[in-house]
Design a protein around this motif. Sequence first.
Motif, PDB file in Angstrom:
ATOM      1  N   ASN A  81       0.827  -1.209   0.000  1.00  0.00           N
ATOM      2  CA  ASN A  81       0.000   0.000   0.000  1.00  0.00           C
ATOM      3  C   ASN A  81       0.861   1.259   0.000  1.00  0.00           C
ATOM      4  O   ASN A  81       0.629   2.197  -0.764  1.00  0.00           O
ATOM      5  CB  ASN A  81      -0.913   0.013   1.235  1.00  0.00           C
ATOM      6  N   VAL A  82       1.864   1.273   0.879  1.00  0.00           N
ATOM      7  CA  VAL A  82       2.725   2.450   0.992  1.00  0.00           C
ATOM      8  C   VAL A  82       3.548   2.642  -0.279  1.00  0.00           C
ATOM      9  O   VAL A  82       3.672   3.758  -0.803  1.00  0.00           O
ATOM     10  CB  VAL A  82       3.638   2.329   2.230  1.00  0.00           C
ATOM     11  N   ARG A  83       4.123   1.559  -0.801  1.00  0.00           N
ATOM     12  CA  ARG A  83       4.933   1.668  -2.017  1.00  0.00           C
ATOM     13  C   ARG A  83       4.105   2.167  -3.198  1.00  0.00           C
ATOM     14  O   ARG A  83       4.581   2.940  -4.032  1.00  0.00           O
ATOM     15  CB  ARG A  83       5.572   0.319  -2.349  1.00  0.00           C
ATOM     16  N   ARG A  84       2.857   1.701  -3.268  1.00  0.00           N
ATOM     17  CA  ARG A  84       1.994   2.122  -4.380  1.00  0.00           C
ATOM     18  C   ARG A  84       1.736   3.628  -4.319  1.00  0.00           C
ATOM     19  O   ARG A  84       1.801   4.327  -5.331  1.00  0.00           O
ATOM     20  CB  ARG A  84       0.677   1.341  -4.320  1.00  0.00           C
ATOM     21  N   LEU A  85       1.465   4.128  -3.130  1.00  0.00           N
ATOM     22  CA  LEU A  85       1.227   5.564  -2.993  1.00  0.00           C
ATOM     23  C   LEU A  85       2.504   6.370  -3.249  1.00  0.00           C
ATOM     24  O   LEU A  85       2.457   7.449  -3.850  1.00  0.00           O
ATOM     25  CB  LEU A  85       0.686   5.859  -1.589  1.00  0.00           C
ATOM     26  N   GLN A  86       3.645   5.871  -2.790  1.00  0.00           N
ATOM     27  CA  GLN A  86       4.905   6.581  -3.024  1.00  0.00           C
ATOM     28  C   GLN A  86       5.240   6.631  -4.516  1.00  0.00           C
ATOM     29  O   GLN A  86       5.742   7.647  -5.009  1.00  0.00           O
ATOM     30  CB  GLN A  86       6.037   5.912  -2.239  1.00  0.00           C
ATOM     31  N   ALA A  87       4.945   5.549  -5.235  1.00  0.00           N
ATOM     32  CA  ALA A  87       5.171   5.549  -6.686  1.00  0.00           C
ATOM     33  C   ALA A  87       4.268   6.568  -7.377  1.00  0.00           C
ATOM     34  O   ALA A  87       4.691   7.254  -8.321  1.00  0.00           O
ATOM     35  CB  ALA A  87       4.918   4.146  -7.247  1.00  0.00           C
ATOM     36  N   ARG A  88       3.043   6.710  -6.896  1.00  0.00           N
ATOM     37  CA  ARG A  88       2.134   7.705  -7.481  1.00  0.00           C
ATOM     38  C   ARG A  88       2.600   9.128  -7.167  1.00  0.00           C
ATOM     39  O   ARG A  88       2.458  10.042  -7.984  1.00  0.00           O
ATOM     40  CB  ARG A  88       0.717   7.477  -6.950  1.00  0.00           C
ATOM     41  N   ILE A  89       3.190   9.316  -5.976  1.00  0.00           N
ATOM     42  CA  ILE A  89       3.739  10.635  -5.627  1.00  0.00           C
ATOM     43  C   ILE A  89       4.889  10.996  -6.559  1.00  0.00           C
ATOM     44  O   ILE A  89       4.994  12.136  -7.039  1.00  0.00           O
ATOM     45  CB  ILE A  89       4.192  10.657  -4.152  1.00  0.00           C
ATOM     46  N   VAL A  90       5.765  10.020  -6.837  1.00  0.00           N
ATOM     47  CA  VAL A  90       6.880  10.263  -7.751  1.00  0.00           C
ATOM     48  C   VAL A  90       6.358  10.617  -9.148  1.00  0.00           C
ATOM     49  O   VAL A  90       6.841  11.568  -9.790  1.00  0.00           O
ATOM     50  CB  VAL A  90       7.803   9.033  -7.818  1.00  0.00           C
ATOM     51  N   LYS A  91       5.374   9.874  -9.628  1.00  0.00           N
ATOM     52  CA  LYS A  91       4.820  10.120 -10.959  1.00  0.00           C
ATOM     53  C   LYS A  91       4.211  11.522 -11.043  1.00  0.00           C
ATOM     54  O   LYS A  91       4.430  12.252 -12.028  1.00  0.00           O
ATOM     55  CB  LYS A  91       3.759   9.066 -11.277  1.00  0.00           C
ATOM     56  N   ALA A  92       3.464  11.920 -10.014  1.00  0.00           N
ATOM     57  CA  ALA A  92       2.851  13.250 -10.014  1.00  0.00           C
ATOM     58  C   ALA A  92       3.913  14.340  -9.903  1.00  0.00           C
ATOM     59  O   ALA A  92       3.789  15.415 -10.512  1.00  0.00           O
ATOM     60  CB  ALA A  92       1.856  13.359  -8.863  1.00  0.00           C
ATOM     61  N   THR A  93       4.983  14.077  -9.136  1.00  0.00           N
ATOM     62  CA  THR A  93       6.068  15.056  -9.004  1.00  0.00           C
ATOM     63  C   THR A  93       6.774  15.272 -10.334  1.00  0.00           C
ATOM     64  O   THR A  93       7.067  16.409 -10.724  1.00  0.00           O
ATOM     65  CB  THR A  93       7.077  14.582  -7.940  1.00  0.00           C
ATOM     66  N   LYS A  94       7.056  14.189 -11.045  1.00  0.00           N
ATOM     67  CA  LYS A  94       7.718  14.293 -12.344  1.00  0.00           C
ATOM     68  C   LYS A  94       6.865  15.065 -13.345  1.00  0.00           C
ATOM     69  O   LYS A  94       7.381  15.770 -14.216  1.00  0.00           O
ATOM     70  CB  LYS A  94       8.040  12.899 -12.873  1.00  0.00           C
ATOM     71  N   ALA A  95       5.533  14.926 -13.214  1.00  0.00           N
ATOM     72  CA  ALA A  95       4.626  15.629 -14.121  1.00  0.00           C
ATOM     73  C   ALA A  95       4.342  17.062 -13.677  1.00  0.00           C
ATOM     74  O   ALA A  95       3.671  17.811 -14.398  1.00  0.00           O
ATOM     75  CB  ALA A  95       3.314  14.854 -14.238  1.00  0.00           C
ATOM     76  N   GLY A  96       4.824  17.449 -12.490  1.00  0.00           N
ATOM     77  CA  GLY A  96       4.596  18.796 -11.995  1.00  0.00           C
ATOM     78  C   GLY A  96       3.186  19.037 -11.488  1.00  0.00           C
ATOM     79  O   GLY A  96       2.753  20.190 -11.365  1.00  0.00           O
ATOM     80  N   LYS A  97       2.454  17.974 -11.164  1.00  0.00           N
ATOM     81  CA  LYS A  97       1.075  18.107 -10.670  1.00  0.00           C
ATOM     82  C   LYS A  97       1.101  18.212  -9.143  1.00  0.00           C
ATOM     83  O   LYS A  97       0.860  17.244  -8.414  1.00  0.00           O
ATOM     84  CB  LYS A  97       0.239  16.908 -11.117  1.00  0.00           C
ATOM     85  N   TRP A  98       1.370  19.418  -8.636  1.00  0.00           N
ATOM     86  CA  TRP A  98       1.609  19.590  -7.205  1.00  0.00           C
ATOM     87  C   TRP A  98       0.335  19.475  -6.364  1.00  0.00           C
ATOM     88  O   TRP A  98       0.393  19.082  -5.203  1.00  0.00           O
ATOM     89  CB  TRP A  98       2.303  20.920  -6.957  1.00  0.00           C
ATOM     90  N   ARG A  99      -0.808  19.802  -6.926  1.00  0.00           N
ATOM     91  CA  ARG A  99      -2.051  19.603  -6.189  1.00  0.00           C
ATOM     92  C   ARG A  99      -2.314  18.119  -5.962  1.00  0.00           C
ATOM     93  O   ARG A  99      -2.763  17.710  -4.890  1.00  0.00           O
ATOM     94  CB  ARG A  99      -3.223  20.239  -6.947  1.00  0.00           C
ATOM     95  N   LYS A 100      -2.006  17.313  -6.969  1.00  0.00           N
ATOM     96  CA  LYS A 100      -2.172  15.861  -6.818  1.00  0.00           C
ATOM     97  C   LYS A 100      -1.145  15.304  -5.833  1.00  0.00           C
ATOM     98  O   LYS A 100      -1.444  14.401  -5.050  1.00  0.00           O
ATOM     99  CB  LYS A 100      -2.036  15.175  -8.175  1.00  0.00           C
ATOM    100  N   VAL A 101       0.062  15.842  -5.875  1.00  0.00           N
ATOM    101  CA  VAL A 101       1.093  15.416  -4.916  1.00  0.00           C
ATOM    102  C   VAL A 101       0.613  15.661  -3.489  1.00  0.00           C
ATOM    103  O   VAL A 101       0.723  14.783  -2.619  1.00  0.00           O
ATOM    104  CB  VAL A 101       2.415  16.174  -5.178  1.00  0.00           C
ATOM    105  N   LYS A 102       0.080  16.835  -3.250  1.00  0.00           N
ATOM    106  CA  LYS A 102      -0.405  17.174  -1.911  1.00  0.00           C
ATOM    107  C   LYS A 102      -1.547  16.255  -1.485  1.00  0.00           C
ATOM    108  O   LYS A 102      -1.613  15.814  -0.330  1.00  0.00           O
ATOM    109  CB  LYS A 102      -0.861  18.631  -1.901  1.00  0.00           C
TER     110      LYS A 102
END
Length: 580
Positions: free
Chosen positions: A30-51
Amino acid sequence: MATEAIKSVDASVLINGAWHATNWQAVSENVRRLQARIVKATKAGKWRKVKSLQHLLTHSFSGKALAVRRVTENDGKKTAGVDKVLWDTPELKIEAVRSLKRRGYKPLPLRRVSIPKSNGKMRPLGIPTMKDRATQALYLLALDPIAEHRADPHSYGFRRERCCADALDYVHQILSIPNAAQWVLEGDIKACFDKISHDWLLANVPMDKAILRKWLKSGYMEKSVFYDTQDGTPQGGIISPVLANIALDGLEKILRKKYPNSGARALKGLNQKVSLVRYADDFVITGNSKEVLENEVKPLVEQFMRERGLELSQEKTVITHIEDGFDFLGQNVRKFRKRLGKDSIVLTTPSKKNVQTFLRKVRTFLDDNKQATAYGIITKLNPMIRGWANYHCHAASKETFVKVDTLIFKALWAWAKRRHPNKNRHGIADKYFGRTGLRNWRFFGEAKDKDGQNIKNWLVIASNTPIKRHTIIKSDVNPYDPAWEVYREERQGLKMASNLHGRRRLSSLWREQKGICPVCNQLITKLTGWHNHHIVYRTLGGSDTRENRVLLHPECHRKVHSQKLFVSKPRPATRALPTA
């Protein structure tokens, strides 16, 4: 929909509210899946999604359980904060998971203690309470993927899967290439952790600002007196190293922009060969001339530090020619000129200061244990010698290892003579020194086992440690990015095989299990640690053979014993693994 899915999975990882019944495989996934999504959103510059994803992770049961597990299994699990509370039972751990809430959270002051530094001074260490440590570990799970993505490529300190050997190897690489830089700026930041600007951290760290402000302003207690904190991050906090890294990241990008190392500028001879290597707050910067480092690079670094409330130590920040050598992370790097028809060569060896500190530690230990048995002395000395030698085994250390072995032998001979003042040298030699292989004077001790049989414990010989080439990690690896999963697994396998080199029983068990713990189905690494579990307990007649043993994580080992579970022998590996 994503939030509902996470909550439904969270509900399935805890059975009947029992800590040892927690499905740690599901928690980690569960944690790894969310961390991978955070990385993907960070690379795309989607900071609202990161938050949004950070909020989801810090409010999930999986994140809270993993945070509590970390602080109750690390080396500080028996060290309490100002509230003198420890989470040392399964019931307290479950209650701790439930107590990690954002609403109403108020950190307690740190418990300030002082530990000695290598120069004889004292370093302040702040110890948070267990709850504050767990909360920091929880928010670190959501912050670290972003910090890794934004980190300088050649920053190696306090980062997952990076170590001192990577930093030292990269320094050796950039100084060994043809026409390499000849000058090095050795940087030293004055009281780095104690002086970082709170305002800068609050403005630039991508996490919950309210929580971060509470940590920074929590203050500390020393000798029952409360002190307020106006700047700095406490040494001892779980999240402090990452905050310091975030503050220092960006310097390499600035230097690379001003001094590019390739392209047209290099071909025209304008390249100044400026490169940065940093490990936490220790760094070195190479340059083609002393003038460039003194008049251009150093002022640029000072301006960078000033923006973050930091400053360089003018006494310890020096510029050195590579032929004079410099110390970095306990090793000395020096270039030797051409001689006898051979090309010039850069050698990395254990520094004199590091060797002297280690030998002083050994002698102090022997002085403090004058009445201990030889068997007990060796039990304590072996991890010290093995750890020190393994740290330096990637450098040109064989000659230093031989000298250290000689000096340790002399210290042990003096210890034995002091212990037996009425024995002659032949009697002392017969009692404490024996022959193994081609070595005639190897220190040993004897003790009785459970069956009353004599067993010998031999002292580790530093010079027996093989010199091994270190493979540096790729500079752009992000351990939270699924794109690097295969590379990381291969590297972890090689690293684990190297850690178990010379330990045939453990190595064969690890390879037989494919490096997987049979209880939680997660990787067994040096970071997680392991326990050698007997399937049929020895008290019940179980043997010590490989067929009756299996490697488990420490927490899984406790779970097996507390619930009286049976662990079956895993099937033999069906794929090739690195040999130890």
